[in-house]
Every structure is written in structure tokens, then in C-alpha cells.
Scaffold this motif. Structure first.
Motif, mmCIF file in Angstrom:
data_model
loop_
_atom_site.group_PDB
_atom_site.id
_atom_site.type_symbol
_atom_site.label_atom_id
_atom_site.label_comp_id
_atom_site.label_asym_id
_atom_site.label_seq_id
_atom_site.Cartn_x
_atom_site.Cartn_y
_atom_site.Cartn_z
ATOM 1 N N GLY A 86 3.263 -15.654 -6.108
ATOM 2 C CA GLY A 86 4.045 -14.954 -4.922
ATOM 3 C C GLY A 86 4.834 -16.144 -4.305
ATOM 4 N N GLU A 87 6.139 -15.670 -4.377
ATOM 5 C CA GLU A 87 7.059 -16.517 -3.738
ATOM 6 C C GLU A 87 8.178 -15.856 -3.141
ATOM 7 O OE1 GLU A 87 8.298 -20.695 -4.963
ATOM 8 O OE2 GLU A 87 6.968 -20.655 -6.652
ATOM 9 N N ILE A 88 8.861 -16.397 -1.825
ATOM 10 C CA ILE A 88 10.042 -15.321 -1.587
ATOM 11 C C ILE A 88 11.163 -15.356 -2.328
ATOM 12 C CG2 ILE A 88 9.036 -15.791 0.793
ATOM 13 C CD1 ILE A 88 11.464 -17.767 1.181
ATOM 14 N N CYS A 89 11.242 -16.216 -3.438
ATOM 15 C CA CYS A 89 12.335 -16.442 -4.265
ATOM 16 C C CYS A 89 12.118 -15.537 -5.520
ATOM 17 C CB CYS A 89 12.710 -17.912 -4.558
ATOM 18 S SG CYS A 89 11.390 -18.781 -5.667
ATOM 19 N N TRP A 90 11.004 -15.053 -5.654
ATOM 20 C CA TRP A 90 11.021 -14.139 -6.947
ATOM 21 C C TRP A 90 11.189 -12.627 -6.663
ATOM 22 C CZ3 TRP A 90 12.492 -17.694 -9.749
ATOM 23 C CH2 TRP A 90 11.836 -18.990 -9.776
ATOM 24 N N GLY A 91 12.052 -12.040 -7.243
ATOM 25 C CA GLY A 91 12.254 -10.649 -6.954
ATOM 26 C C GLY A 91 11.044 -9.838 -7.257
ATOM 27 N N GLY A 92 10.661 -8.746 -6.569
ATOM 28 C CA GLY A 92 9.398 -7.947 -6.895
ATOM 29 C C GLY A 92 7.935 -8.671 -6.448
ATOM 30 N N MET A 93 8.228 -9.917 -6.188
ATOM 31 C CA MET A 93 6.905 -10.609 -5.945
ATOM 32 C C MET A 93 7.391 -11.488 -4.317
ATOM 33 S SD MET A 93 6.408 -12.573 -9.419
ATOM 34 C CE MET A 93 5.199 -13.412 -8.954
ATOM 35 N N HIS A 94 8.352 -10.949 -3.643
ATOM 36 C CA HIS A 94 9.015 -11.817 -2.631
ATOM 37 C C HIS A 94 8.276 -11.503 -1.218
ATOM 38 C CE1 HIS A 94 11.029 -8.101 -3.152
ATOM 39 N NE2 HIS A 94 11.520 -8.239 -1.957
ATOM 40 N N SER A 95 7.418 -10.365 -1.500
ATOM 41 C CA SER A 95 6.774 -9.997 -0.104
ATOM 42 C C SER A 95 5.284 -9.694 -0.470
ATOM 43 C CB SER A 95 7.297 -8.698 0.542
ATOM 44 O OG SER A 95 6.683 -7.569 0.113
ATOM 45 N N TRP A 96 4.266 -9.811 0.640
ATOM 46 C CA TRP A 96 2.988 -9.782 0.260
ATOM 47 C C TRP A 96 2.645 -8.305 -0.245
ATOM 48 C CZ3 TRP A 96 -0.032 -6.132 2.907
ATOM 49 C CH2 TRP A 96 0.530 -5.678 4.243
ATOM 50 N N ARG A 97 3.336 -7.312 0.185
ATOM 51 C CA ARG A 97 3.313 -5.823 -0.014
ATOM 52 C C ARG A 97 3.836 -5.670 -1.541
ATOM 53 N NH1 ARG A 97 2.200 -1.948 3.764
ATOM 54 N NH2 ARG A 97 3.227 -3.382 5.382
ATOM 55 N N ARG A 98 4.817 -5.943 -1.692
ATOM 56 C CA ARG A 98 5.419 -5.884 -3.118
ATOM 57 C C ARG A 98 4.552 -6.576 -4.140
ATOM 58 N NH1 ARG A 98 8.650 -1.593 -3.715
ATOM 59 N NH2 ARG A 98 10.345 -1.494 -1.935
ATOM 60 N N MET A 99 4.013 -7.899 -3.849
ATOM 61 C CA MET A 99 3.216 -8.503 -4.872
ATOM 62 C C MET A 99 2.060 -7.687 -5.115
ATOM 63 S SD MET A 99 3.090 -11.486 -6.523
ATOM 64 C CE MET A 99 2.528 -10.620 -7.896
ATOM 65 N N VAL A 100 1.352 -7.082 -4.191
ATOM 66 C CA VAL A 100 0.195 -6.186 -4.328
ATOM 67 C C VAL A 100 0.395 -5.047 -4.966
ATOM 68 C CG1 VAL A 100 -1.601 -4.849 -3.550
ATOM 69 C CG2 VAL A 100 -1.105 -6.796 -2.162
ATOM 70 N N GLN A 101 1.666 -4.498 -4.921
ATOM 71 C CA GLN A 101 2.234 -3.300 -5.550
ATOM 72 C C GLN A 101 2.473 -3.688 -7.118
ATOM 73 O OE1 GLN A 101 6.189 -2.303 -4.872
ATOM 74 N NE2 GLN A 101 5.994 0.027 -5.189
ATOM 75 N N LEU A 102 2.981 -4.822 -7.180
ATOM 76 C CA LEU A 102 3.105 -5.344 -8.607
ATOM 77 C C LEU A 102 1.976 -5.356 -9.372
ATOM 78 C CD1 LEU A 102 5.337 -5.998 -11.006
ATOM 79 C CD2 LEU A 102 5.345 -8.408 -9.880
ATOM 80 N N LEU A 103 0.995 -5.945 -8.708
ATOM 81 C CA LEU A 103 -0.265 -6.276 -9.391
ATOM 82 C C LEU A 103 -1.038 -4.827 -9.750
ATOM 83 C CD1 LEU A 103 -1.569 -9.266 -7.362
ATOM 84 C CD2 LEU A 103 -1.011 -9.391 -9.711
ATOM 85 N N GLU A 104 -0.828 -4.228 -8.907
ATOM 86 C CA GLU A 104 -1.593 -2.919 -9.182
ATOM 87 C C GLU A 104 -1.065 -1.931 -10.061
ATOM 88 O OE1 GLU A 104 -1.602 -1.132 -5.260
ATOM 89 O OE2 GLU A 104 -3.517 -2.045 -4.721
ATOM 90 N N MET A 105 0.431 -2.085 -10.254
ATOM 91 C CA MET A 105 1.262 -1.333 -11.177
ATOM 92 C C MET A 105 0.744 -1.950 -12.606
ATOM 93 S SD MET A 105 5.225 -0.412 -11.262
ATOM 94 C CE MET A 105 5.235 0.191 -9.744
ATOM 95 N N VAL A 106 0.797 -3.278 -12.686
ATOM 96 C CA VAL A 106 0.400 -3.768 -14.027
ATOM 97 C C VAL A 106 -1.075 -3.218 -14.434
ATOM 98 C CG1 VAL A 106 -0.030 -6.011 -15.384
ATOM 99 C CG2 VAL A 106 1.920 -5.706 -13.690
ATOM 100 N N GLY A 107 -1.843 -3.389 -13.561
ATOM 101 C CA GLY A 107 -3.408 -2.963 -13.664
ATOM 102 C C GLY A 107 -4.036 -3.411 -14.860
ATOM 103 N N ARG A 108 -4.001 -4.986 -14.834
ATOM 104 C CA ARG A 108 -4.706 -5.372 -15.966
ATOM 105 C C ARG A 108 -5.488 -6.719 -15.055
ATOM 106 N NH1 ARG A 108 -2.262 -4.854 -20.991
ATOM 107 N NH2 ARG A 108 -3.864 -6.373 -21.924
ATOM 108 N N PRO A 109 -6.561 -6.334 -14.286
ATOM 109 C CA PRO A 109 -7.054 -7.369 -13.279
ATOM 110 C C PRO A 109 -7.689 -8.379 -14.267
ATOM 111 C CG PRO A 109 -8.235 -5.286 -12.985
ATOM 112 C CD PRO A 109 -6.949 -5.059 -13.907
ATOM 113 N N LYS A 110 -8.478 -8.233 -15.454
ATOM 114 C CA LYS A 110 -9.133 -9.110 -16.304
ATOM 115 C C LYS A 110 -8.325 -10.294 -16.713
ATOM 116 C CE LYS A 110 -13.063 -6.124 -17.111
ATOM 117 N NZ LYS A 110 -13.846 -5.703 -18.265
ATOM 118 N N THR A 111 -6.769 -9.897 -16.878
ATOM 119 C CA THR A 111 -6.075 -10.955 -17.537
ATOM 120 C C THR A 111 -4.780 -11.308 -16.590
ATOM 121 O OG1 THR A 111 -6.225 -9.463 -19.687
ATOM 122 C CG2 THR A 111 -4.445 -11.082 -19.586
ATOM 123 N N LEU A 112 -4.552 -10.687 -15.679
ATOM 124 C CA LEU A 112 -3.356 -11.036 -14.849
ATOM 125 C C LEU A 112 -3.904 -11.011 -13.389
ATOM 126 C CD1 LEU A 112 -0.364 -11.684 -13.875
ATOM 127 C CD2 LEU A 112 -0.048 -9.290 -13.805
ATOM 128 N N GLY A 113 -3.826 -12.068 -12.758
ATOM 129 C CA GLY A 113 -4.164 -12.219 -11.189
ATOM 130 C C GLY A 113 -3.083 -12.978 -10.558
#
Length: 358
Positions: free
Chosen positions: A180-207
Motif C-alpha cells: 500500500g502506497e499513496i501513489c498506487w490507485g485503489g491502494m492509496h488509502s488504508w480504507r481502500r487498501m482493506v476494501q481491495l484485499l477483501e474484494m479479492v478474497g484470497r487471504p491464503k495467497t494475497l496479503g
């Protein structure tokens, strides 16, 4: 607790600061991999040395199209210095042969091709014995301004690309970490980062890959003022308010964190060469640093009960975009290593649980 667990997490130095923000017109020249390795191997504090390095899979350090013979030589080069290989950065950005994760079908194909090549390299390096742990690092390769043109659709598109990347990683026995960095779209805020990880929904592979310099800026809402957690203006002597804001970020993202960068930040943004502005990495001794690095590392490395999470097998120092003069000084790496040792002593696998939470 076994004796071996007292040595975890392992201590790594990042090699990409020799490349990122360097080599383009007007920027400083790159620092070659051999020099970065030698500086890392030479560092020692009270008999403790770096255990390994994390790599950027991009020329002139390591080609994303490296052959098995090339990788065997790389493993020998690094292993002969007494170092292991940990996490790998996949070159998913358009200037490095990739493409936007929310872009056209062709853009996304290029993104996934780079992920596939990086995972294959990771698998090969594991077979050599030089790489026993570590992830493949990715991000959206998209700007916040482009993402903001259609946030919902673009987040869904990034999530779909990341799910396809997870399928690839699974095939090679790899895990992916989104930094997560402020320069990457969809990952540029803590709330959006959590939203994206949850939307992917693959916690065993993507962290999540947490970098202390980047996540500090989440509290300030750079590129996402709606998700700012600190009052504006903020007086940095208000330690309790800052701690509360940082706790909000770490509580939300710690359960997803599988890779961790120790770093300092002076609460400003910085970019050099072709690299977009993001969290500034400062020296451990920088008087303007806003983090109590050892204490705040515990926000990530200990759970809500105060127990060490043991979620990462190694931690990495990220000195991205340090001036070359600074990087060529051995004292720089001794200071870095000393700080990392202090973090491990405070919050490593063998660290005690504070009496206040027993």
C-alpha cells in the motif's frame, strides 16, 4: 521457544534502492547489484549481520527473463556472501514491461505476464536452496488520478486482475503481497487498501506488504483526504493522537500483513527520477523522523493481545531513493542494522509479552 526462533524474523536489506528513482535523465546513476550486496554483507553490529536481501526483478540487477543458468549464478553470487534471498518485486509497471491492473485487456495481460515470470523465478530460486521464505510483491501499477475517474469500476477491475494473479501464484507455490502506497490507485488509502484485499478474497495467497514509511502517510490522507485520520493541521508533539490514528491503520491491515518493511518517515512525500511521489524514506537517525520506529513496529508485529504475530519470517529495510553518497557509506548500513536488531529484540518471535497485557 526454540533457539532457532530467537533468530526470527530474519533481517534483510532491500536491493532496489540501487535502482528505484535512479538511472533516468536528471537522476543519479544506478548502483549495481554487486556493490549493494557487498555493502550489505559488510555490515555488522556486535557480531550480528544481515541474513539476506530482497530483490527487484529488473535490469540491471536481475532480469525478469533470466534463464535457469542465470538464476543459478545469482544464487551462488548471493549465497557466497552468506546471504539468503527473500521477497521479490515483480516489475508490473508499464515502464518495466508490465501494465495497469485496471487498464485494457492488453495492459492486464502484460501485468499478469510479469507476475507469472516473477513467480517462476521465485520457484526456481527456492529450488536452489537460497530462498526459503518471502513473497512476490505487486501493486496496481495505476495512478490515483486515473483510478478516481471511476472508483468502483476500477477497484473491481484491479481485484479481478489480482485474483488472476493469485491463480498464477498458486501454480508456483508463491504468495503475493500488495504494498500500500499513496501513489498506487485503489491502494492509496488504508480504507481502500482493506476494501481491495477483501474484494479479492484470497487471504491464503494475497496479503499486504506494510512499509512503515508509506503507511504513516495513510494517517494523513495524502491522495485520499476523506480517509485522513489525523486532524489538520496536526502538531507532531501530540503523540497519543498519532498513536491512535496509526492503531486504526494497523488494526485494519495487520491481519492481512505477510511482508514488512522497517523504515522512517518525516511525514513528507518524495519522488525522484520517474518514480511517483510517495512516503519519504529517512535515515534511522533523521531528527525529522516522525516514527518511534522500534515502538511503532510493534503495532504491526504484535497482535491485539500483545503477542508477537510471527506472521513474517523476515523483515526488510527499505532505503528507497536515498542519495547514492548516503548509500555508499558503511555507517549507513550499520545504523540500519542496529535499528533492525532493536526491532527484533523488542518484537521478534522470542520477544516477551508486555506485563500490561498478561
Amino acid at each position: 521457544m526454540t533457539a532457532a526462533q530467537h533468530a526470527y524474523p530474519k533481517l534483510h536489506n532491500a536491493m532496489w534502492p540501487g535502482l528505484v528513482g535512479k538511472g533516468s535523465p536528471g537522476a543519479e546513476p544506478t548502483i549495481d547489484l554487486d556493490t549493494m550486496l557487498d555493502l550489505t554483507a559488510a555490515a555488522s553490529v556486535d557480531g550480528v549481520a544481515f541474513d539476506g536481501v530482497d530483490l527487484f526483478l529488473f535490469d540491471p540487477h536481475v532480469s525478469i527473463d533470466a534463464s535457469d543458468a542465470d538464476l543459478a549464478r545469482l544464487a551462488d553470487k548471493i549465497g557466497s556472501r552468506g546471504l539468503a534471498i527473500g521477497s521479490l518485486v515483480a516489475p508490473v509497471w508499464p515502464p518495466t514491461g508490465g501494465g495497469s491492473a485496471m487498464g485494457s485487456d492488453e495492459d492486464r495481460r502484460k501485468f499478469l505476464t510479469q507476475v507469472r515470470k516473477a513467480c517462476a523465478i521465485g520457484q526456481t530460486l527456492r529450488k536452489t536452496g537460497v530462498r526459503a521464505y518471502g513473497v512476490v510483491r505487486i501493486d496496481s501499477a495505476s495512478s490515483p488520478s486515473e483510478w478516481a475517474k471511476d472508483p468502483d469500476a476500477n477497484t473491481k477491475r484491479i481485484a479481478d486482475t489480482f485474483r488472476q494473479a493469485c491463480d498464477i501464484a498458486d501454480g508456483y507455490g508463491e504468495r503475493l503481497a500488495a504494498e500500500g502506497e499513496i501513489c498506487w490507485g485503489g491502494m492509496h488509502s488504508w480504507r481502500r487498501m482493506v476494501q481491495l484485499l477483501e474484494m479479492v478474497g484470497r487471504p491464503k495467497t494475497l496479503g499486504f506488504q506494510a512499509d512503515m514509511a508509506h503507511t504513516l502517510l495513510y494517517t494523513l490522507g495524502h491522495n485520499a483526504p476523506e480517509d485522513r485520520l489525523l486532524p489538520e493541521p496536526f502538531l507532531w508533539n501530540d503523540a497519543s493522537t498519532f498513536d491512535a490514528a496509526l492503531r486504526t491503520v494497523t488494526d485494519a491491515l495487520r491481519p492481512w500483513t505477510i511482508d514488512f518493511h522497517i523504515a522512517q518517515n518525516d511525514a513528507t512525500v518524495f519522488g525522484s527520477g520517474t518514480h511517483d511521489k510517495t512516503g519519504r524514506h529517512c535515515l534511522p537517525t533523521d531528527p525529522n523522523g516522525k516514527l518511534d520506529v522500534v515502538r511503532h513496529a510493534g503495532f504491526w508485529l504484535r497482535d491485539e493481545r500483545g503477542q508477537p504475530t510471527r506472521a513474517v519470517q523476515h523483515v526488510c529495510w527499505d532505503g528507497c531513493m536515498f542519495p547514492n553518497q548516503t548509500m555508499m557509506q558503511r555507517g549507513t548500513w550499520a545504523d540500519v542494522l542496529r535499528l533492525m536488531i532493536d526491532v527484533r529484540n523488542a518484537h521478534g518471535w522470542a520477544a516477551a509479552v508486555p506485563a500490561s497485557v498478561r
